[in-house]
Each structure stands twice: as C-alpha cells, then as structure tokens.
Design a protein around this motif. Structure first.
Motif, mmCIF file in Angstrom:
data_model
loop_
_atom_site.group_PDB
_atom_site.id
_atom_site.type_symbol
_atom_site.label_atom_id
_atom_site.label_comp_id
_atom_site.label_asym_id
_atom_site.label_seq_id
_atom_site.Cartn_x
_atom_site.Cartn_y
_atom_site.Cartn_z
ATOM 1 N N ILE A 1 0.978 -1.102 0.063
ATOM 2 C CA ILE A 1 -0.036 0.101 -0.149
ATOM 3 C C ILE A 1 0.783 1.454 -0.056
ATOM 4 O O ILE A 1 0.726 1.999 -0.941
ATOM 5 N N TYR B 1 -9.358 -5.422 0.109
ATOM 6 C CA TYR B 1 -8.548 -4.310 -0.323
ATOM 7 C C TYR B 1 -8.755 -3.945 -1.721
ATOM 8 O O TYR B 1 -8.897 -2.996 -2.431
ATOM 9 N N CYS C 1 -10.298 -0.838 -4.255
ATOM 10 C CA CYS C 1 -9.138 -0.459 -5.219
ATOM 11 C C CYS C 1 -9.970 -0.405 -6.774
ATOM 12 O O CYS C 1 -10.190 0.394 -7.521
ATOM 13 N N THR D 1 -2.661 -1.197 -7.014
ATOM 14 C CA THR D 1 -2.569 -0.168 -6.443
ATOM 15 C C THR D 1 -2.011 0.991 -7.246
ATOM 16 O O THR D 1 -2.423 2.111 -6.971
ATOM 17 N N THR E 1 -1.555 7.448 -0.939
ATOM 18 C CA THR E 1 -2.805 6.338 -0.820
ATOM 19 C C THR E 1 -4.053 6.793 -0.068
ATOM 20 O O THR E 1 -4.825 6.446 -0.368
#
Length: 452
Positions: A79, A217, A221, A314, A337
C-alpha cells in the motif's frame, strides 16, 4: 544509538541500492531462462494451489502454506511502498514493479522446489526446510547455512514483528485515538493465541485472513477504478510511456528519468514479493505435496498475487486518482494512498485502515513461523518456547516504541538473508532443472517422490 542508526543508514543505502537490485534481477532472469519460462505454467500452478494433495508428506496443505507465505509478503509495502515508488519514480515505476513480479515467479519456483528437495523430518514427524537446509544438505556449506538462519531469526523480530505492530498502532492512534499501549496489549494477546498452536494454528488463521484482506482491499481499489473509469486508460498509457521515457510525465506528476523509474519500480517489486530473500521456502517446506515440482509451482504463484496483482492494482489506482483530481499532490509520498482512498465516501479511511492493519497482522503471523524455524535450525527444539515468548513481548514493545533504528536493523539483516540464499539458488540451479525436467517437462506431476 544515534551513531549506529546513521551508520546503518549508510550501509543499507549501499546494500539495498543498485548492487542488490542487480543481483536479484540477474537471478530472476537467469532462472527464468534456464527453467524455460516457468511463468507459462501459471494457470496450472494456481489450480494446484487450491488442490489438496491428500496422503502426501507434510504438515499443512499447499494452500495453507501459500497463504502463510503470502501473509509474510503482503504487507504495508503493498500500500504505502507503491505510493512511495510512484512519488519518487513517477508513473513508470508501476510498470517496472509489475515486471519484477513476473520475473520473480521463476525465483519463487526454484525456492519452493529446493525447500521440498532438501527438507528433513524431525523425530516428532514435523517437516523442516528452507535455504539453510539447501545450503547445508545441498551445497554442504554449514557456515552459510548458519549465517542465513541467524540473519532470518534476527530480522524476523524487526521486519516481521516490531515494524508491523508499530504500523498498526500508528494507524489506530492517528485515525481513531486508540492508545498504543492498548493496541500493544491486544496484539500481544492475539499473537499468543495463534502462535502457541505452531504452524497449524498460524496456517489456519492465515488461510482465512489472507483471502479476506486481499479481497477487501481489492474491492476498494476496484471501486476507485470504477469511480475514475474515464482516467484508467490514460493512466495505463501514462504508466507505459513513462516507463521508457526520460521526459516529464505530465498529468500532475513530477517527471522522472528512465533510470529513476526503473530503480524505484524494481526495488518496490523485488522487496514486496521477497523473491530471492529466502523467507517463503521455510513455509513451503511444511506443505503436503507428493513431489518438489508441485510445491514449486504453488510457490511461484506468490509473486503473481503479491506484486503482479495487488501492487500493480495499487499503482493504477494511484495514477488514475491523481489524473482524476489534479489538486492531489503526486509528491505526497506515503499519504498519497490515504488521499486516493478518501475519495470513497464514508468508509474510505476505514477501509484503508483495516487494510493496513490486517496486512501488517498477517505479516506478523507469517514471520513468526519463519524466525522460529530459523532459530530451531541453530539451537534445536528448545528454541520454540523461548522464541514464542520473546515474539509476544516484541509485539507489545513494537507498538509503543519509536523504531527508526528498528527499520535500519531489519533492512540490514534482510540483506544478510538474501546473499546466501541467492548463492544457493544459482549453484543448485542444476538440481532445479533436473527435477523440473523429470516431473514437469516429462509430464510426471502426479508421481510421488521418495519421502525424506
């Protein structure tokens, strides 16, 4: 302590600079070519990873071993580390990160194969393996085996424990006002409840936690990609053009040279999936598998999920978010981020916090097994209880301690892990080729190898 920290900063700047990147990348390329591009067997490897090899020697299923390995590699670097690479290396760094993930598949394949080939069975029926056993039993080089095991045991407390606990404590304190002491006590209790059951307890938790945290996660995204869908294609174009261009990136990004993009992108990819570091094969040695190549294929999927999927995803999210919101400062570094995920209404910050916390906790669990087995190689079974007590204490200490020196110590001992492991991979590559030819190239994947 300050002088030691400054000295380690200089030493690590050299160790983890171009020399290490070149050695790791050269090993990836060498094994990729010598093993006839094992990346082409990725779909077969994914299928094997979810197929239980019943009746085979080992302590946990191949999927459990993979989940535990991923727990040790999927961390805050996926991340925050990618954001740092984009900040310092520009959008093109995302491409080089992705490429090192693809090449790292070959190295993880070789590591998994050697782990099974040279593993040993303890008197109580447990399986032990990893680079220290390959160095000792394959290369007959005891001193290198000891150097690797000692470096792994020490590094585990820094990289795998204190840094991860500090990350969790920092996120909870800054985001929700939770005192680090409280976080430390909870982490120590949770860690104690898991690691006292050994590899089976760790694998059981990782088997459930790793898919959950990854999907959780990835869902965030995907939401951001859908929200910024008009900028996804321009982001991909910018990543590809910037990867091979020395011109200014544009689109709100500070331009970076070609070498800068390569350096930061490759470094992030190489350090994220840990291909060549030697940590994953320690877990792979515990897998239930009928021959070394089956586990080698399963192990090879780790950099795919860690780097090719999560790190690359990411990177695309960050680049498209900056293009969609010109007011976002692409030089924001670690906060980039956080800014991107704040675009998700209501739950954005919470989702990122949960992602960082679960990624860090899974790394804590994965590395607890790695360090314990390294110490067990050095001083025998009596290391188990000693190590676990120290590990639980370190989880609390890491939550409440400033750790700039801990980072430097962890990086230093990680480098000392990688060097002997790379030696074993290159010098034992002939063994890897021989086993691969017999079981994979000659279609004998279902054949059982002699038990250790």
């Amino acid at each position: 302590m300050q002088e030691l920290n400054e000295l380690l900063t200089v030493v690590n700047g050299w160790l983890w600079g171009y020399p290490m990147i070149i050695m790791l990348l050269a090993t990836h390329l060498f094994l990729t070519i010598r093993l006839r591009f094992p990346q082409r067997h990725l779909l077969k490897a994914i299928r094997l990873s979810v197929t239980r090899d019943r009746g085979s020697a080992g302590d946990v299923s191949q999927f459990s071993a993979l989940a535990t390995s991923l727990a040790g590699t999927i961390g805050t670097g996926n991340i925050i580390g990618v954001a740092t690479a984009v900040t310092l290396g520009g959008p093109g760094a995302v491409f080089w990160c992705w490429l090192t993930g693809m090449l790292g598949i070959a190295t993880k394949y070789a590591e998994g194969l050697l782990a099974i080939k040279y593993r040993v069975r303890t008197p109580d029926g447990k399986m032990l393996g990893g680079p220290m056993y390959a160095l000792q039993n394959g290369l007959h080089c005891r001193w290198l085996a000891v150097a690797f095991a000692l470096s792994t045991a020490v590094a585990s407390f820094f990289i795998g424990n204190m840094i991860q606990c500090n990350s969790i404590a920092t996120v909870l304190h800054e985001g929700y006002g939770i005192a680090p002491v409280g976080t430390g006590l909870v982490l120590a209790a949770l860690t104690c409840a898991v690691i006292l059951f050994g590899i089976k307890g760790i694998a059981r938790v990782c088997e459930g936690l790793v898919p959950f945290m990854a999907l959780f996660y990835v869902a965030g995204c995907v939401w951001l990609l859908v929200r910024n869908h008009h900028y996804v294609w321009p982001a991909l174009q910018l990543i590809l053009t910037d990867a091979f261009s020395a011109r200014a990136a544009g689109g709100g990004f500070v331009g970076a040279t070609l070498m800068t993009a390569m350096r930061y992108g490759m470094a992030r990819g190489l350090f994220s999936n840990e291909s060549g570091l030697g940590s994953a094969p320690i877990v792979a040695a515990a897998a239930q598998t009928r021959n070394p190549v089956r586990q080698a294929l399963v192990s090879s999927t780790s950099p795919f999920w860690d780097t090719v999927v999560i790190c690359a995803l990411t990177g695309v999210v960050l680049v498209s978010s900056v293009l969609a919101s010109p007011e976002v400062d692409s030089r924001a570094g670690a906060t980039l981020t956080k800014v991107a995920f704040s675009q998700i209404p209501v739950v954005g910050s919470l989702l990122l916090s949960i992602g960082i916390a679960t990624f860090a906790f899974s790394t804590l669990l994965g590395w607890s097994y790695l360090g314990e087995k390294a110490l067990e190689f050095l001083i025998g079974r009596r290391a188990r209880i000693i190590y676990r007590v120290l590990w639980i204490a370190a989880a609390f200490a890491g939550s409440v301690t400033a750790i700039s020196l801990v980072w430097n110590l962890g990086d230093f001992f990680n480098a000392l892990m990688a060097l002997p492991n790379l030696v074993s991979l290159v010098l034992l590559s002939g063994v890897v080729v021989k086993e691969t030819r017999h079981y994979l190239w000659e279609n004998r994947l279902d054949e059982a190898a002699p038990e250790p």
